[in-house]
Motif scaffolding. Structure first.
Motif, PDB file in Angstrom:
ATOM      1  N   PRO A  86       0.965  -1.251  -0.041  1.00 42.01           N
ATOM      2  CA  PRO A  86       0.022   0.016   0.056  1.00 42.01           C
ATOM      3  C   PRO A  86       0.851   1.271  -0.210  1.00 42.01           C
ATOM      4  O   PRO A  86       1.756   1.291   0.909  1.00 42.01           O
ATOM      5  CB  PRO A  86      -0.724  -0.186   1.329  1.00 42.01           C
ATOM      6  N   PRO A  87       0.637   2.046  -0.931  1.00 45.35           N
ATOM      7  CA  PRO A  87       1.683   3.325  -1.126  1.00 45.35           C
ATOM      8  C   PRO A  87       1.235   4.363   0.102  1.00 45.35           C
ATOM      9  O   PRO A  87       0.087   4.362   0.708  1.00 45.35           O
ATOM     10  CB  PRO A  87       0.978   3.894  -2.242  1.00 45.35           C
ATOM     11  N   LEU A  88       2.412   5.049   0.567  1.00 45.04           N
ATOM     12  CA  LEU A  88       2.138   6.337   1.422  1.00 45.04           C
ATOM     13  C   LEU A  88       1.217   7.280   0.793  1.00 45.04           C
ATOM     14  O   LEU A  88       1.203   7.435  -0.226  1.00 45.04           O
ATOM     15  CB  LEU A  88       3.472   6.861   1.686  1.00 45.04           C
ATOM     16  N   LYS A  89       0.243   7.866   1.672  1.00 44.20           N
ATOM     17  CA  LYS A  89      -0.673   8.578   1.213  1.00 44.20           C
ATOM     18  C   LYS A  89       0.021  10.233   0.969  1.00 44.20           C
ATOM     19  O   LYS A  89       1.063  10.440   1.556  1.00 44.20           O
ATOM     20  CB  LYS A  89      -1.713   9.105   2.262  1.00 44.20           C
ATOM     21  N   PRO A  90      -0.558  10.912   0.037  1.00 45.38           N
ATOM     22  CA  PRO A  90      -0.134  11.967  -0.285  1.00 45.38           C
ATOM     23  C   PRO A  90       0.045  13.225   0.970  1.00 45.38           C
ATOM     24  O   PRO A  90       0.787  13.913   0.802  1.00 45.38           O
ATOM     25  CB  PRO A  90      -0.785  12.766  -1.545  1.00 45.38           C
ATOM     26  N   PHE A  91      -0.934  13.143   1.716  1.00 42.29           N
ATOM     27  CA  PHE A  91      -0.946  13.859   2.877  1.00 42.29           C
ATOM     28  C   PHE A  91      -1.094  13.052   4.208  1.00 42.29           C
ATOM     29  O   PHE A  91      -1.890  12.035   4.177  1.00 42.29           O
ATOM     30  CB  PHE A  91      -2.245  14.823   2.816  1.00 42.29           C
ATOM     31  N   ILE A  92      -0.186  13.107   5.179  1.00 42.82           N
ATOM     32  CA  ILE A  92      -0.335  12.399   6.149  1.00 42.82           C
ATOM     33  C   ILE A  92      -0.754  12.914   7.582  1.00 42.82           C
ATOM     34  O   ILE A  92       0.175  14.036   7.719  1.00 42.82           O
ATOM     35  CB  ILE A  92       1.380  11.657   6.360  1.00 42.82           C
ATOM     36  N   LYS A  93      -1.549  12.726   8.266  1.00 44.78           N
ATOM     37  CA  LYS A  93      -1.993  13.472   9.274  1.00 44.78           C
ATOM     38  C   LYS A  93      -1.996  12.717  10.609  1.00 44.78           C
ATOM     39  O   LYS A  93      -1.592  12.999  11.720  1.00 44.78           O
ATOM     40  CB  LYS A  93      -3.210  14.262   9.187  1.00 44.78           C
ATOM     41  N   ASP A  94      -2.424  11.334  10.572  1.00 38.42           N
ATOM     42  CA  ASP A  94      -2.404  10.475  11.345  1.00 38.42           C
ATOM     43  C   ASP A  94      -1.214   9.409  11.488  1.00 38.42           C
ATOM     44  O   ASP A  94      -1.234   8.410  10.732  1.00 38.42           O
ATOM     45  CB  ASP A  94      -3.537   9.726  11.574  1.00 38.42           C
ATOM     46  N   GLY A 113      10.781  10.883   9.610  1.00 36.88           N
ATOM     47  CA  GLY A 113       9.915  12.120   9.780  1.00 36.88           C
ATOM     48  C   GLY A 113       9.988  13.291   8.647  1.00 36.88           C
ATOM     49  O   GLY A 113       8.768  13.796   8.317  1.00 36.88           O
ATOM     50  N   GLU A 114      11.459  13.374   8.154  1.00 37.16           N
ATOM     51  CA  GLU A 114      11.486  14.334   6.980  1.00 37.16           C
ATOM     52  C   GLU A 114      10.533  13.853   5.844  1.00 37.16           C
ATOM     53  O   GLU A 114      10.164  14.842   5.233  1.00 37.16           O
ATOM     54  CB  GLU A 114      12.928  14.402   6.683  1.00 37.16           C
ATOM     55  N   MET A 115      10.469  12.426   5.596  1.00 32.24           N
ATOM     56  CA  MET A 115       9.775  11.936   4.396  1.00 32.24           C
ATOM     57  C   MET A 115       8.104  12.419   4.740  1.00 32.24           C
ATOM     58  O   MET A 115       7.539  12.888   3.712  1.00 32.24           O
ATOM     59  CB  MET A 115       9.681  10.615   4.511  1.00 32.24           C
ATOM     60  N   ASN A 126       3.684  16.119   3.075  1.00 31.75           N
ATOM     61  CA  ASN A 126       2.913  17.129   3.468  1.00 31.75           C
ATOM     62  C   ASN A 126       2.966  18.489   2.709  1.00 31.75           C
ATOM     63  O   ASN A 126       2.283  19.234   2.540  1.00 31.75           O
ATOM     64  CB  ASN A 126       2.617  17.148   4.898  1.00 31.75           C
ATOM     65  N   ALA A 127       4.388  18.924   2.437  1.00 29.55           N
ATOM     66  CA  ALA A 127       4.692  20.242   1.991  1.00 29.55           C
ATOM     67  C   ALA A 127       4.117  20.359   0.671  1.00 29.55           C
ATOM     68  O   ALA A 127       4.165  21.434  -0.211  1.00 29.55           O
ATOM     69  CB  ALA A 127       6.127  20.433   2.140  1.00 29.55           C
ATOM     70  N   ARG A 128       4.159  19.226  -0.067  1.00 28.21           N
ATOM     71  CA  ARG A 128       4.162  19.032  -1.507  1.00 28.21           C
ATOM     72  C   ARG A 128       2.492  19.377  -1.908  1.00 28.21           C
ATOM     73  O   ARG A 128       2.300  19.745  -3.012  1.00 28.21           O
ATOM     74  CB  ARG A 128       4.311  17.855  -2.031  1.00 28.21           C
ATOM     75  N   LEU A 129       1.694  19.396  -1.011  1.00 29.23           N
ATOM     76  CA  LEU A 129       0.312  19.906  -1.044  1.00 29.23           C
ATOM     77  C   LEU A 129      -0.065  21.147  -0.966  1.00 29.23           C
ATOM     78  O   LEU A 129       0.483  21.993  -0.350  1.00 29.23           O
ATOM     79  CB  LEU A 129      -0.611  18.815  -0.275  1.00 29.23           C
TER      80      LEU A 129
END
Length: 172
Positions: free
Chosen positions: A37-45, A162-164, A169-172
Motif C-alpha cells: 500500500p503506497p504512502l498517502k500524499p498527505f499524512i496527518k495520523d 520524519g522528514e519524508m 505534506n509540504a508538496r500539497l
C-alpha cells in the motif's frame, strides 16, 4: 600435529547472515516486496512503533513537529527476547483498532544482533499483511532489514522518516 574440535562454523559469511539471505529470497519469491500500500500524499495520523525510552521517539517528534500531524506512540521492545513478537503484535493491533495514515516502525542504529527482531519472519509477516502503509525506519543509512523490504517505503533513519512525512505534506 593434530587438532581436536567440537564444532565447525563457516568462515566469512556468518550463519546469521546466510539465514537472513535465505529468508529474504523466500519472501521475495512469494512477492512480499511488491505491491505494497503506497504512502498517502498527505499524512496527518501517524502511529510510531518503537521504544518509549530511546532517542528515536524524541527525534521523530522534533522533526515532524507540525500542528496538523497527530503522532501516537505504540511502545515496544526493539531488541532482545520477545521484541519481534511485540513489534508484530503492535502492527497487528494498530491495523485492527486504530485509524492511521501510516505506521512508522522505527529503531535507531546498532549492531546486527540489535537489529535482529526486524529481520524475523514474524515481523516481516505483520508488515506484509498490514493494510495501513508501513514506513520502515530501522537502523542507520547502510542497514537494510526484512522490515524495510516488506514495507511500503524505507527511510534511511528514523529522522529521515520524519522528514519524508513533512516533505509529503509540504508538496500539497
Amino acid at each position: 600435529v593434530s587438532f581436536v574440535f567440537r564444532t565447525i562454523e563457516p568462515y566469512g559469511q556468518s550463519v546469521q547472515y546466510a539465514a537472513f539471505l535465505k529468508l529474504k529470497e523466500k519472501l521475495r519469491a512469494a512477492g512480499w516486496f511488491e505491491n505494497r500500500p503506497p504512502l498517502k500524499p498527505f499524512i496527518k495520523d501517524v502511529v510510531i512503533v518503537t521504544s518509549s525510552t530511546g532517542a528515536v521517539i524524541h527525534d521523530f517528534i522534533r522533526v515532524v513537529s507540525q500542528p496538523f500531524v497527530n503522532i501516537r506512540l505504540f511502545p515496544v521492545k526493539v531488541q532482545g527476547d520477545g521484541a519481534a513478537q511485540e513489534i508484530a503484535a503492535a502492527i497487528d493491533a494498530v491495523n485492527a483498532h486504530t485509524q492511521a495514515d501510516v505506521i512508522v516502525v522505527a529503531r535507531g542504529g546498532g549492531a546486527n544482533v540489535d537489529l535482529e527482531p526486524f529481520n524475523t519472519e514474524v515481523v516481516a509477516t505483520a508488515v506484509h499483511r498490514s493494510a495501513i502503509p508501513i514506513l520502515s525506519a530501522v537502523g542507520h543509512e547502510t542497514d537494510f532489514s526484512l522490515c524495510d523490504f516488506c514495507a511500503s517505503a524505507r527511510a534511511a533513519t528514523p529522522s529521515v522518516a520524519g522528514e519524508m512525512i513533512v516533505s509529503a505534506n509540504a508538496r500539497l
